[in-house]
Write a protein that holds these residues in place. Structure first.
Motif, PDB file in Angstrom:
ATOM      1  N   LYS A 163      -0.061   7.251   4.754  1.00 39.38           N
ATOM      2  CA  LYS A 163      -0.393   7.871   6.038  1.00 39.38           C
ATOM      3  C   LYS A 163      -1.768   7.436   6.538  1.00 39.38           C
ATOM      4  CE  LYS A 163       2.683  11.852   5.756  1.00 39.38           C
ATOM      5  NZ  LYS A 163       2.802  13.336   5.708  1.00 39.38           N
ATOM      6  N   VAL A 164      -2.699   7.241   5.613  1.00 36.59           N
ATOM      7  CA  VAL A 164      -4.011   6.728   6.021  1.00 36.59           C
ATOM      8  C   VAL A 164      -3.882   5.289   6.501  1.00 36.59           C
ATOM      9  CG1 VAL A 164      -6.335   6.124   5.243  1.00 36.59           C
ATOM     10  CG2 VAL A 164      -5.301   8.274   4.500  1.00 36.59           C
ATOM     11  N   LYS A 165      -3.113   4.501   5.760  1.00 34.63           N
ATOM     12  CA  LYS A 165      -2.915   3.103   6.157  1.00 34.63           C
ATOM     13  C   LYS A 165      -2.257   3.017   7.530  1.00 34.63           C
ATOM     14  CE  LYS A 165      -2.776  -1.345   5.932  1.00 34.63           C
ATOM     15  NZ  LYS A 165      -4.010  -2.095   6.280  1.00 34.63           N
ATOM     16  N   GLN A 166      -1.261   3.829   7.780  1.00 34.88           N
ATOM     17  CA  GLN A 166      -0.596   3.835   9.076  1.00 34.88           C
ATOM     18  C   GLN A 166      -1.553   4.251  10.185  1.00 34.88           C
ATOM     19  OE1 GLN A 166       2.737   6.448   8.455  1.00 34.88           O
ATOM     20  NE2 GLN A 166       3.738   5.073   6.998  1.00 34.88           N
ATOM     21  N   ALA A 167      -2.445   5.190   9.872  1.00 37.05           N
ATOM     22  CA  ALA A 167      -3.366   5.710  10.885  1.00 37.05           C
ATOM     23  C   ALA A 167      -4.408   4.684  11.315  1.00 37.05           C
ATOM     24  CB  ALA A 167      -4.064   6.961  10.354  1.00 37.05           C
ATOM     25  N   ILE A 168      -4.756   3.755  10.421  1.00 39.07           N
ATOM     26  CA  ILE A 168      -5.830   2.809  10.750  1.00 39.07           C
ATOM     27  C   ILE A 168      -5.298   1.438  11.150  1.00 39.07           C
ATOM     28  CG2 ILE A 168      -7.430   4.020   9.243  1.00 39.07           C
ATOM     29  CD1 ILE A 168      -7.166   1.757   7.227  1.00 39.07           C
ATOM     30  N   GLY A 169      -3.986   1.260  11.094  1.00 40.13           N
ATOM     31  CA  GLY A 169      -3.384   0.014  11.561  1.00 40.13           C
ATOM     32  C   GLY A 169      -3.849  -1.211  10.799  1.00 40.13           C
ATOM     33  N   THR A 170      -4.383  -2.184  11.533  1.00 40.82           N
ATOM     34  CA  THR A 170      -4.769  -3.461  10.914  1.00 40.82           C
ATOM     35  C   THR A 170      -6.146  -3.424  10.249  1.00 40.82           C
ATOM     36  OG1 THR A 170      -5.670  -4.253  13.024  1.00 40.82           O
ATOM     37  CG2 THR A 170      -3.361  -4.776  12.537  1.00 40.82           C
ATOM     38  N   THR A 171      -6.871  -2.324  10.401  1.00 37.30           N
ATOM     39  CA  THR A 171      -8.170  -2.201   9.729  1.00 37.30           C
ATOM     40  C   THR A 171      -7.955  -2.211   8.221  1.00 37.30           C
ATOM     41  OG1 THR A 171      -9.057  -0.891  11.559  1.00 37.30           O
ATOM     42  CG2 THR A 171     -10.222  -0.773   9.453  1.00 37.30           C
ATOM     43  N   PRO A 172      -8.732  -3.011   7.481  1.00 28.65           N
ATOM     44  CA  PRO A 172      -8.551  -3.076   6.024  1.00 28.65           C
ATOM     45  C   PRO A 172      -8.729  -1.719   5.346  1.00 28.65           C
ATOM     46  CG  PRO A 172      -9.888  -4.914   6.768  1.00 28.65           C
ATOM     47  CD  PRO A 172      -9.730  -3.993   7.950  1.00 28.65           C
ATOM     48  N   LEU A 173      -7.824  -1.415   4.420  1.00 30.99           N
ATOM     49  CA  LEU A 173      -7.901  -0.184   3.639  1.00 30.99           C
ATOM     50  C   LEU A 173      -8.226  -0.519   2.191  1.00 30.99           C
ATOM     51  CD1 LEU A 173      -7.579   2.881   3.326  1.00 30.99           C
ATOM     52  CD2 LEU A 173      -5.143   2.500   2.884  1.00 30.99           C
ATOM     53  N   VAL A 174      -9.311   0.077   1.705  1.00 30.55           N
ATOM     54  CA  VAL A 174      -9.708  -0.034   0.299  1.00 30.55           C
ATOM     55  C   VAL A 174      -9.350   1.279  -0.388  1.00 30.55           C
ATOM     56  CG1 VAL A 174     -11.642  -0.351  -1.302  1.00 30.55           C
ATOM     57  CG2 VAL A 174     -11.640  -1.540   0.913  1.00 30.55           C
ATOM     58  N   VAL A 175      -8.617   1.217  -1.484  1.00 30.62           N
ATOM     59  CA  VAL A 175      -8.254   2.431  -2.220  1.00 30.62           C
ATOM     60  C   VAL A 175      -9.008   2.458  -3.551  1.00 30.62           C
ATOM     61  CG1 VAL A 175      -6.392   3.696  -3.342  1.00 30.62           C
ATOM     62  CG2 VAL A 175      -5.996   2.619  -1.132  1.00 30.62           C
ATOM     63  N   ILE A 176      -9.750   3.532  -3.750  1.00 26.65           N
ATOM     64  CA  ILE A 176     -10.549   3.689  -4.971  1.00 26.65           C
ATOM     65  C   ILE A 176      -9.723   4.474  -5.988  1.00 26.65           C
ATOM     66  CG2 ILE A 176     -12.741   4.465  -5.933  1.00 26.65           C
ATOM     67  CD1 ILE A 176     -13.809   4.554  -3.010  1.00 26.65           C
ATOM     68  N   ILE A 177      -9.488   3.872  -7.153  1.00 29.56           N
ATOM     69  CA  ILE A 177      -8.591   4.506  -8.121  1.00 29.56           C
ATOM     70  C   ILE A 177      -9.319   5.211  -9.263  1.00 29.56           C
ATOM     71  CG2 ILE A 177      -6.717   2.918  -7.583  1.00 29.56           C
ATOM     72  CD1 ILE A 177      -7.328   1.439 -10.201  1.00 29.56           C
TER      73      ILE A 177
END
Length: 250
Positions: A111-125
């Motif tokens: 849902k976060v990825k969908q919300a920001i579109g083409t902006t790169p998403l970094v996921v901290i694990i």
């Protein structure tokens, strides 16, 4: 290797001041870092200061615990984009992963990825909280969510990045996403080792030799000019000659 281009210079302490953000931006410009990673309240400031440079402005959401509601993360991400963020870093919900609530975790990221579109998403694990199987599972869920980067650590947990974990993540991702090694990396020699084993970037709040230079780069004139511009921008003249103050919250 130009190690500067692989470094994300971070400043995420809760006591961080505007003056320190300005110092960070000056330093990032002078050394040619890949990006700075800061708390979202300073995104708009940093974006103005780094205009006409190649330094990206990255910010964190759901930070540092990752346990807030997905809707809250989505709102944070969208607000950060409005303020000019070039990249979003989100923390996974570790409780979901530990509870094996994989669908909930997948939805949280997606849902976060969908919300920001083409902006790169970094996921901290947050690898220090996970065993080997959990690290692999977290990576698999990130790939299913089409994330752009996986980051090892927030810097606020027990330990940071390890070479072993980066190698494991690299093997799991199979070049379908990139890796940011973060936590406990304090010198160029260590940073280079992480790049050599598979990290695409290295996040650090302190690289040996730069802190002293940062103090030398403090520029009182820059800060005073910024504060003057900020004051002028916060004043909006109305037709009747009245002065209205822009609301800080929207």
């Amino acid at each position: 290797m130009n190690i500067y281009q692989h470094i994300d210079f971070t400043l995420l302490e809760p006591t961080t001041t505007e003056s320190e953000i300005i110092d960070l931006c000056v330093e990032a410009k002078n050394f040619g870092f890949n990006s700075i990673c800061i708390n979202s309240c300073y995104v708009s400031i940093a974006k103005k200061l780094l205009k006409f440079t190649d330094v990206k402005v990255s910010t964190v959401i759901g930070y540092p615990l990752g346990a807030m509601a997905t809707a809250s993360k989505v709102y944070e991400a969208q607000k950060a984009l409005e303020d000019g963020a070039d990249e979003i870093n989100m923390v996974i919900n570790l409780g979901y992963l530990k509870s094996e609530k994989y669908i909930s975790m997948l939805q949280d990221i997606s849902k976060v990825k969908q919300a920001i579109g083409t902006t790169p998403l970094v996921v901290i694990i947050e690898i220090s909280e996970l065993n080997k199987n959990e690290i692999i599972k977290a990576c698999e869920l990130c790939l299913e969510s089409k994330v752009d980067f996986i980051k090892t650590s927030t810097g606020f947990s027990k330990n940071g990045a390890t070479l072993t974990a980066v190698k494991m993540i690299k093997k799991t991702l199979k070049d379908q996403a990139k890796i940011i090694a973060s936590g406990g990396i304090e010198d160029f020699e260590t940073a280079i080792k992480y790049v050599e084993v598979g990290a695409d970037r290295v996040a650090s709040s302190y690289i040996s030799g730069l802190k002293k230079k940062s103090q030398q780069l403090r520029n009182k004139a820059i800060f005073e000019k910024y504060m003057e511009n900020k004051k002028n921008n916060d004043l909006i003249s109305e037709p009747q000659g009245q002065i209205a103050y822009r609301k800080e919250s929207r």
